[in-house]
Design a protein around this motif. Structure first.
Motif, PDB file in Angstrom:
ATOM      1  N   GLN A  34       0.807  -1.219   0.000  1.00 36.52           N
ATOM      2  CA  GLN A  34       0.000   0.000   0.000  1.00 36.52           C
ATOM      3  C   GLN A  34       0.846   1.278   0.000  1.00 36.52           C
ATOM      4  O   GLN A  34       0.337   2.346  -0.313  1.00 36.52           O
ATOM      5  CB  GLN A  34      -0.957  -0.011   1.199  1.00 36.52           C
ATOM      6  N   TRP A 136      -0.769  -9.753   2.578  1.00 40.47           N
ATOM      7  CA  TRP A 136      -1.523 -10.021   1.358  1.00 40.47           C
ATOM      8  C   TRP A 136      -0.742 -10.128   0.050  1.00 40.47           C
ATOM      9  O   TRP A 136      -1.335 -10.425  -0.988  1.00 40.47           O
ATOM     10  CB  TRP A 136      -2.646  -8.992   1.158  1.00 40.47           C
ATOM     11  N   ASN A 179      -1.701 -10.913   8.440  1.00 39.03           N
ATOM     12  CA  ASN A 179      -2.698  -9.869   8.612  1.00 39.03           C
ATOM     13  C   ASN A 179      -4.021 -10.312   8.001  1.00 39.03           C
ATOM     14  O   ASN A 179      -4.103 -10.574   6.797  1.00 39.03           O
ATOM     15  CB  ASN A 179      -2.263  -8.576   7.909  1.00 39.03           C
ATOM     16  N   GLU A 180      -5.046 -10.407   8.841  1.00 39.28           N
ATOM     17  CA  GLU A 180      -6.428 -10.635   8.389  1.00 39.28           C
ATOM     18  C   GLU A 180      -6.603 -11.817   7.438  1.00 39.28           C
ATOM     19  O   GLU A 180      -7.009 -11.638   6.284  1.00 39.28           O
ATOM     20  CB  GLU A 180      -6.978  -9.375   7.705  1.00 39.28           C
ATOM     21  N   TYR A 309     -13.105  -2.189  12.472  1.00 39.47           N
ATOM     22  CA  TYR A 309     -13.598  -1.012  11.746  1.00 39.47           C
ATOM     23  C   TYR A 309     -15.087  -0.782  11.948  1.00 39.47           C
ATOM     24  O   TYR A 309     -15.590   0.293  11.730  1.00 39.47           O
ATOM     25  CB  TYR A 309     -13.322  -1.174  10.246  1.00 39.47           C
ATOM     26  N   GLU A 366      -5.326  -2.279  13.969  1.00 40.16           N
ATOM     27  CA  GLU A 366      -5.844  -1.317  12.989  1.00 40.16           C
ATOM     28  C   GLU A 366      -7.199  -0.817  13.443  1.00 40.16           C
ATOM     29  O   GLU A 366      -8.017  -1.598  13.953  1.00 40.16           O
ATOM     30  CB  GLU A 366      -6.054  -1.955  11.600  1.00 40.16           C
ATOM     31  N   TRP A 414      -5.056   3.066  11.725  1.00 39.39           N
ATOM     32  CA  TRP A 414      -4.945   2.833  10.295  1.00 39.39           C
ATOM     33  C   TRP A 414      -5.380   4.107   9.620  1.00 39.39           C
ATOM     34  O   TRP A 414      -6.552   4.450   9.719  1.00 39.39           O
ATOM     35  CB  TRP A 414      -5.815   1.667   9.800  1.00 39.39           C
ATOM     36  N   GLU A 421      -5.543   1.936  -1.326  1.00 37.66           N
ATOM     37  CA  GLU A 421      -6.520   1.190  -0.534  1.00 37.66           C
ATOM     38  C   GLU A 421      -7.114   0.052  -1.373  1.00 37.66           C
ATOM     39  O   GLU A 421      -8.294   0.035  -1.688  1.00 37.66           O
ATOM     40  CB  GLU A 421      -7.583   2.150   0.019  1.00 37.66           C
ATOM     41  N   TRP A 422      -6.253  -0.898  -1.738  1.00 40.22           N
ATOM     42  CA  TRP A 422      -6.663  -2.122  -2.419  1.00 40.22           C
ATOM     43  C   TRP A 422      -7.669  -1.837  -3.548  1.00 40.22           C
ATOM     44  O   TRP A 422      -7.402  -0.958  -4.367  1.00 40.22           O
ATOM     45  CB  TRP A 422      -7.202  -3.138  -1.390  1.00 40.22           C
ATOM     46  N   PHE A 430      -7.431   6.964   4.204  1.00 44.16           N
ATOM     47  CA  PHE A 430      -7.592   6.671   5.629  1.00 44.16           C
ATOM     48  C   PHE A 430      -6.515   7.372   6.483  1.00 44.16           C
ATOM     49  O   PHE A 430      -6.438   7.126   7.679  1.00 44.16           O
ATOM     50  CB  PHE A 430      -7.392   5.173   5.869  1.00 44.16           C
TER      51      PHE A 430
HETATM   52  C1  FCB Z   1      -7.836  -3.716   6.462  1.00 43.94           C
HETATM   53  C2  FCB Z   1      -6.468  -3.976   5.860  1.00 43.94           C
HETATM   54  C3  FCB Z   1      -5.662  -2.741   5.596  1.00 43.94           C
HETATM   55  C4  FCB Z   1      -6.529  -1.602   5.106  1.00 43.94           C
HETATM   56  C5  FCB Z   1      -7.736  -1.405   5.977  1.00 43.94           C
HETATM   57  C6  FCB Z   1      -8.616  -0.257   5.598  1.00 43.94           C
HETATM   58  O1  FCB Z   1      -8.696  -4.756   6.136  1.00 43.94           O
HETATM   59  O2  FCB Z   1      -5.714  -4.808   6.707  1.00 43.94           O
HETATM   60  O3  FCB Z   1      -4.620  -3.050   4.713  1.00 43.94           O
HETATM   61  O4  FCB Z   1      -6.855  -1.768   3.793  1.00 43.94           O
HETATM   62  O5  FCB Z   1      -8.488  -2.576   6.007  1.00 43.94           O
END
Ligand code: FCB
Length: 467
Positions: A34, A136, A179-180, A309, A366, A414, A421-422, A430
């Motif tokens: 990112q 990722w 991560n996630e 979030y 985050e 975050w 942002e993907w 953000f």
């Molecule tokens: C999370 C991700 C991070 C970012 C935030 C907004 O899912 O870990 O990289 O994109 O969302």
């Protein structure tokens, strides 16, 4: 005074008063793809995000991470910004394909050197590095051999974890494996919104999830072998889940969603088993789970990282059979990525994991707020009042959970600065810091100043202890 100025004054006053139980670390988080740019520098190999972001139609504004924040070259300036923000810690990820361009074999020293320079710069600034091994960006060469559908990838990840933790053992005291996994496994393999863009439904999500968890479990001892007394954790994105009504089918859908997003990962890591209901519901879709896998995945951890979030309200629906849920968005305030703003969610999720899984320590790894693209106002700043409010409100609720016993040791906003942002590209920033993607100029936003005030008023001497 305009209402924005009133709001800013009121929020800064709240920030000055906010108190978090100590010891506590304030940080910000980023991820390699990112922010770094430089996709081919110093021998870096291609990752699945390098490949995916260039496919037509997959990123809403057609952006890519080719340049992003050019952090690969501008990291000294970014460390100066972290100091101005009063950060005690910085969570970032390593790009696997910088270090092993093809996902296996010996290290590309030039890639490793970048991270050594960065971490040494952080140490000089008194900022603790929290290193995530996988955010990722799988090496494309491993994707070509099956990626997260293959058990081999789990073993390659453990090799990579061992190699990196050996090389950086004297510099890093906090490691995060993944991560996630929920997001990268299901969005990457079930719905295809994220790399590698596979649309294989629940079957894809489950196969990727099992191999990712196996990778995590194999990596933990590999890091411990080199990492001395380093702390090791995993970062999960968790939501508390509420049924949309008290109808039996909505309640059952909420339970299925909770099992898939939260308990599949939490039960595996903390209890050494997958939820029985999920195993039954998905019995025809599961990958091979070999004897001994559960024990590997449940390797003891030092902390849990929680990315939070929003909350989830679920009704019975048609999404992702056999999970069959539908997200319900009640009236309220929403961010630019359509997440409901619900500050209570951080308190609820912390008490949920504390009461049901009792991790030794928790970090909020985050938490943050997306706006539409922002413009610099005539006074040279960005008046991102809603983002500042989001952080203050969430920190307030986090502190309440701590007073009720949740062992939270730190909070990472975050994100440090606006970035890629993907699937949203650059359209939903953000950051606590604004980045002009034409000039690469950085400016601390109002939210950054608010966050700095909180960080300064609540920091402790933990950084010095580790330095
Ligand atoms: C999370 C991700 C991070 C970012 C935030 C907004 O899912 O870990 O990289 O994109 O969302």
């Amino acid at each position: 005074m305009s209402s924005t100025a009133d709001d800013m004054e009121r929020l800064m006053a709240r920030a000055q008063e906010l108190r978090v139980p100590r010891p506590f670390l304030f940080g910000a988080a980023t991820a390699a793809y990112q922010i770094e740019g430089a996709p081919e520098a110093d021998g870096k190999g291609e990752s699945i995000w390098d490949r995916f972001s260039h496919m037509p139609g997959v990123i809403s504004d057609a952006g890519t991470g080719d340049i992003a924040c050019d952090h690969y070259h501008r990291w000294p300036e970014d460390i100066r910004l972290m100091r101005e923000l009063g950060l005690g810690a910085y969570r970032f990820s390593l790009s696997w394909s910088r270090i092993q361009p093809y996902g296996a074999g010996k290290a590309n020293e030039a890639g490793l050197d970048f991270y050594k320079r960065l971490i040494d710069g952080l140490a000089e600034a008194g900022i603790l590095p929290f290193v995530t091994l996988y955010h990722w960006d799988l090496p494309q060469a491993l994707q070509d051999k099956g990626g997260w559908y293959s058990r081999e990838t789990s073993h390659r990840f453990a090799d990579y974890a061992g190699l990196v933790s050996h090389a950086l053992a004297d510099r890093v005291a906090h490691w995060t494996t993944l991560n996630e996994p929920w997001t990268f496994c299901w969005s990457g393999h079930a719905t295809g919104e994220d790399a590698p863009g596979l649309k294989d439904g629940a079957c894809g999500g489950l196969a990727a999830s099992h191999h990712a968890l196996l990778a995590h479990g194999l990596a933990v001892p590999a890091i411990r072998a080199h990492g001395g007394s380093a702390e090791i954790g995993i970062v999960l994105d968790l939501n508390t889940v509420t049924p949309a009504s008290d109808k039996a089918d909505d309640m059952a859908a909420a339970k299925r969603f909770e099992d898939a997003q939260n308990r599949w990962f939490l039960d595996a890591v903390f209890k050494g088993r997958y939820p029985k209901a999920m195993l039954e519901l998905c019995r025809d879709l599961l990958p091979e789970i070999r004897p001994g896998d559960n024990e590997i995945i449940a390797a003891p951890l030092d902390y849990l990282g929680v990315n939070i979030y929003r909350r989830s309200i679920m009704a019975h629906g048609r999404e992702m059979p056999p999970l069959n849920f539908e997200r319900v968005n009640p009236p309220g305030r929403y961010s630019a990525v359509n997440y409901e703003v619900w500050p209570q969610s951080i308190e609820d999720v912390l008490l949920y994991v504390h009461e049901q899984y009792a991790p030794e320590a928790i970090y909020i790894s985050e938490n943050g707020f997306a706006t539409p693209a922002e413009t610099v106002t005539s006074d040279g700043t960005i008046h991102d009042v809603r983002r500042a409010e989001y952080h203050v409100d969430h920190l307030d609720h986090m502190a309440r959970a701590m007073r009720r016993g949740a062992p939270v040791k730190g909070y990472f906003a975050w994100t440090l600065m606006d970035n890629f942002e993907w699937a949203y590209g650059y359209s939903t920033p953000f950051g606590l810091v604004h980045v002009d993607f034409v000039t690469q100029e950085r400016r601390i936003k109002f939210s950054g100043h608010v966050y700095a005030a909180i960080a300064r008023n609540n920091s402790d001497d933990r950084v010095r202890k580790y330095a």
